[in-house]
Design an enzyme around this catalytic site. Structure first.
Site, PDB file in Angstrom:
ATOM      1  N   ASP A 144      32.209  34.761  27.067  1.00  0.00           N
ATOM      2  CA  ASP A 144      31.451  35.446  26.002  1.00  0.00           C
ATOM      3  C   ASP A 144      30.001  35.713  26.432  1.00  0.00           C
ATOM      4  OD1 ASP A 144      33.414  35.836  24.091  1.00  0.00           O
ATOM      5  OD2 ASP A 144      33.064  33.911  23.103  1.00  0.00           O
ATOM      6  N   LYS A 168      38.839  27.947  19.794  1.00  0.00           N
ATOM      7  CA  LYS A 168      38.056  27.905  21.033  1.00  0.00           C
ATOM      8  C   LYS A 168      37.656  26.487  21.449  1.00  0.00           C
ATOM      9  CE  LYS A 168      36.169  32.599  20.952  1.00  0.00           C
ATOM     10  NZ  LYS A 168      34.965  33.433  21.018  1.00  0.00           N
TER      11      LYS A 168
HETATM   12  N1  LIG Z   1      31.400  41.135  20.261  1.00  0.00           N
HETATM   13  C1  LIG Z   1      32.151  40.104  20.629  1.00  0.00           C
HETATM   14  O1  LIG Z   1      32.827  40.113  21.663  1.00  0.00           O
HETATM   15  C2  LIG Z   1      32.134  38.883  19.780  1.00  0.00           C
HETATM   16  C3  LIG Z   1      32.560  37.633  20.290  1.00  0.00           C
HETATM   17  C4  LIG Z   1      32.516  36.516  19.454  1.00  0.00           C
HETATM   18  C5  LIG Z   1      32.064  36.645  18.136  1.00  0.00           C
HETATM   19  N2  LIG Z   1      31.680  37.870  17.681  1.00  0.00           N
HETATM   20  C6  LIG Z   1      31.187  38.030  16.295  1.00  0.00           C
HETATM   21  O2  LIG Z   1      30.082  37.154  16.120  1.00  0.00           O
HETATM   22  C7  LIG Z   1      30.035  36.681  14.775  1.00  0.00           C
HETATM   23  C8  LIG Z   1      29.930  35.164  14.763  1.00  0.00           C
HETATM   24  O3  LIG Z   1      31.094  34.610  15.358  1.00  0.00           O
HETATM   25  P1  LIG Z   1      31.242  33.050  15.663  1.00  0.00           P
HETATM   26  O4  LIG Z   1      32.496  32.899  16.427  1.00  0.00           O
HETATM   27  O5  LIG Z   1      29.976  32.487  16.249  1.00  0.00           O
HETATM   28  O6  LIG Z   1      31.424  32.466  14.193  1.00  0.00           O
HETATM   29  P2  LIG Z   1      31.106  30.997  13.632  1.00  0.00           P
HETATM   30  O7  LIG Z   1      31.199  29.978  14.714  1.00  0.00           O
HETATM   31  O8  LIG Z   1      31.943  30.847  12.422  1.00  0.00           O
HETATM   32  O9  LIG Z   1      29.543  31.094  13.188  1.00  0.00           O
HETATM   33  C9  LIG Z   1      29.177  31.908  12.111  1.00  0.00           C
HETATM   34  C10 LIG Z   1      27.648  31.993  12.037  1.00  0.00           C
HETATM   35  O10 LIG Z   1      27.318  32.905  10.971  1.00  0.00           O
HETATM   36  C11 LIG Z   1      26.526  32.217   9.983  1.00  0.00           C
HETATM   37  N3  LIG Z   1      26.897  32.711   8.657  1.00  0.00           N
HETATM   38  C12 LIG Z   1      28.145  32.915   8.173  1.00  0.00           C
HETATM   39  N4  LIG Z   1      28.092  33.366   6.898  1.00  0.00           N
HETATM   40  C13 LIG Z   1      26.765  33.436   6.570  1.00  0.00           C
HETATM   41  C14 LIG Z   1      26.065  33.831   5.389  1.00  0.00           C
HETATM   42  N5  LIG Z   1      26.715  34.228   4.286  1.00  0.00           N
HETATM   43  N6  LIG Z   1      24.699  33.790   5.414  1.00  0.00           N
HETATM   44  C15 LIG Z   1      24.027  33.393   6.524  1.00  0.00           C
HETATM   45  N7  LIG Z   1      24.655  33.004   7.672  1.00  0.00           N
HETATM   46  C16 LIG Z   1      26.001  33.030   7.697  1.00  0.00           C
HETATM   47  C17 LIG Z   1      26.857  30.765  10.161  1.00  0.00           C
HETATM   48  O11 LIG Z   1      25.805  29.976   9.614  1.00  0.00           O
HETATM   49  P3  LIG Z   1      26.063  28.428   9.184  1.00  0.00           P
HETATM   50  O12 LIG Z   1      25.917  27.626  10.453  1.00  0.00           O
HETATM   51  O13 LIG Z   1      24.987  28.164   8.197  1.00  0.00           O
HETATM   52  O14 LIG Z   1      27.449  28.362   8.587  1.00  0.00           O
HETATM   53  C18 LIG Z   1      26.964  30.678  11.686  1.00  0.00           C
HETATM   54  O15 LIG Z   1      25.693  30.654  12.293  1.00  0.00           O
HETATM   55  C19 LIG Z   1      31.310  37.206  14.102  1.00  0.00           C
HETATM   56  O16 LIG Z   1      30.984  38.358  13.371  1.00  0.00           O
HETATM   57  C20 LIG Z   1      32.210  37.596  15.261  1.00  0.00           C
HETATM   58  O17 LIG Z   1      33.067  38.663  14.956  1.00  0.00           O
HETATM   59  C21 LIG Z   1      31.717  38.974  18.460  1.00  0.00           C
END
Ligand SMILES: NC(=O)c1ccc[n+]([C@@H]2O[C@H](COP(=O)([O-])OP(=O)(O)OC[C@H]3O[C@@H](n4cnc5c(N)ncnc54)[C@H](OP(=O)(O)O)[C@@H]3O)[C@@H](O)[C@H]2O)c1
Length: 298
Positions: free
Chosen positions: A109, A72
Site C-alpha cells: 500500500d 490485513k
Molecule cells: N486507494 C487505495 O488503494 C486504498 C487502499 C487502502 C484504503 N483505501 C481507502 O482509505 C480509506 C481508509 O481505509 P483504512 O483501511 O485505513 O480504514 P480503517 O482502518 O477502518 O480506518 C478508517 C479511518 O477513518 C476514520 N474515520 C472513519 N469514519 C470517520 C468519521 N465519521 N469521522 C472521522 N473519521 C472517520 C477512522 O478514525 P477513527 O480512528 O477515529 O475510527 C480511521 O482513521 C478507505 O476509504 C479506503 O477505501 C484506499
C-alpha cells in the site's frame, strides 16, 4: 474469459465481503494483456475462517492472494515470513505462496501510494516539506511509514480518535507528531486523506484548504468516487491533486509480478478500464450524507 489449461496460475483477493473489489477487473486486464494462462478471482472469506482458508489456498496450488478488509492484520499472523514493508505497516496486503510451503507476506500500500503520487504529480518530492496525514487506520499506517522512509522531514497525524493517532506515532517513531484539533496546514507540502470520509455513502471530509501554501499537494486514498469533494476543492484552489485510484493500481503491481511472472504496466488504458466501474462524483446516483469534520460529533 480465456480458456485455462491444467497449468493455469491462480491468485485472488481475500476479503469479507469481496464482491466490491475492483482487483479482479484490474488483474484480469493485465492477464489478458500478457496472454497469461491464469486467473485472479474474488475470495470472500469470513474472518473466523481466514487462517484455514489461506492454508487451503496454498494447498490448492494458488500462487498467492491480495488481502483486503477486514483481514490485513490476520494475514500478518498467517505468514511464515513477513517483509519489512509489512512489519512497518503492521499489516499484510499481499501473500505469496512458495513451492516449499512457505507463506510470505508484504504490504504494497505504501509503495502504491508513493508510485501513484510520483505519477500524478511528477514534481512532488518526499523531502519538500512537512506532511499532514488525516486518519490513523490501516492504510494511514502504511502511507505514514512510506512517507517517513522516503524522507518526509515531519509528519503530523490528525484523527477523530486522537489516542489512535498517538499510538500510531509511537509505533512509527521518527519525526511524527499528533495534532488533536485543526490540521496544521500553513507550512504543509502535502495533505493526505487516509480516513474513509469522502467515500461514497460516508459524509464528505470538511476541511478548509485556504491555509495550505500554493505549492502544496493534496492526495486522497478514497477512490469511490474518483473525484472526491476534497480533490475537487484542491483543484478549485489550483493545487496539485492525486486520487486514490492510482494507489489501487500501483499497489497491485508487485503481487501480479510475483504470481504471474510478468511486470505489469499502469497506463491510461488500464486506468480508464478500472475507472469505468467507479462513479466519478459522490452524487452520481446516490444521496449525499451530511458533511463531517474529523472530531466526534463535528
Ligand atoms: N486507494 C487505495 O488503494 C486504498 C487502499 C487502502 C484504503 N483505501 C481507502 O482509505 C480509506 C481508509 O481505509 P483504512 O483501511 O485505513 O480504514 P480503517 O482502518 O477502518 O480506518 C478508517 C479511518 O477513518 C476514520 N474515520 C472513519 N469514519 C470517520 C468519521 N465519521 N469521522 C472521522 N473519521 C472517520 C477512522 O478514525 P477513527 O480512528 O477515529 O475510527 C480511521 O482513521 C478507505 O476509504 C479506503 O477505501 C484506499
Amino acid at each position: 474469459m480465456p480458456i485455462l489449461t491444467g497449468h493455469a496460475r491462480l491468485a485472488g483477493i481475500l476479503g469479507w465481503p469481496a464482491a466490491h473489489s475492483r482487483s479482479p477487473r484490474l488483474h484480469g486486464l493485465w492477464l489478458e494483456r500478457h496472454g497469461i494462462d491464469g486467473a485472479y478471482v474474488p475470495l470472500p472469506v469470513r474472518p473466523e475462517r481466514f487462517a484455514a482458508a489461506v492454508r487451503a489456498l496454498a494447498d490448492l496450488g494458488f500462487r498467492g492472494a491480495n488481502v483486503t478488509l477486514p483481514h490485513k492484520e490476520a494475514a500478518f499472523a498467517a505468514c511464515d515470513t513477513v517483509a519489512a514493508s509489512a512489519r512497518r505497516a503492521g499489516a499484510v496486503n499481499t501473500l505469496v505462496f512458495h513451492e516449499d510451503g512457505r507463506i510470505e507476506g508484504s504490504n504494497t500500500d505504501g509503495y502504491g501510494f508513493l508510485e501513484s503520487l510520483r505519477e500524478q504529480v511528477p514534481s512532488w518530492r518526499a523531502d519538500a516539506g512537512p506532511a499532514v496525514l488525516l486518519g490513523a487506520g490501516g492504510s494511514a499506517r502504511a502511507v505514514a511509514a512510506a512517507l517517513l522512509d522516503a524522507g518526509c522531514p515531519r509528519l503530523t497525524l490528525v484523527n477523530r480518535t486522537p489516542a489512535r493517532a498517538a499510538a500510531l506515532a509511537r509505533a512509527l517513531g521518527g519525526p511524527v507528531e499528533v495534532a488533536e484539533r485543526a490540521a496544521p496546514l500553513e507550512d504543509a507540502a502535502l495533505l493526505v486523506n487516509a480516513t474513509s470520509l469522502g467515500m461514497r455513502g460516508q459524509p464528505p471530509l470538511e476541511i478548509a484548504l485556504a491555509p495550505l501554501p500554493a505549492g502544496a499537494v493534496v492526495a486522497d486514498l478514497v477512490y469511490v468516487p474518483l473525484e472526491t469533494p476534497l480533490l475537487a476543492a484542491a483543484r478549485a484552489r489550483g493545487l496539485a491533486a492525486a486520487d486514490g485510484l492510482g494507489m489501487l493500481l500501483h499497489q497491485a503491481r508487485p503481487g501480479f509480478a510475483a504470481w504471474f511472472g510478468a511486470a505489469p504496466r499502469v497506463d491510461a488504458e488500464l486506468r480508464a478500464f478500472v475507472a469505468a466501474d467507479i462513479p466519478r462524483h459522490a452524487a452520481d446516483g446516490a444521496a449525499a450524507p451530511a458533511a463531517q469534520g474529523l472530531g466526534r460529533g463535528a
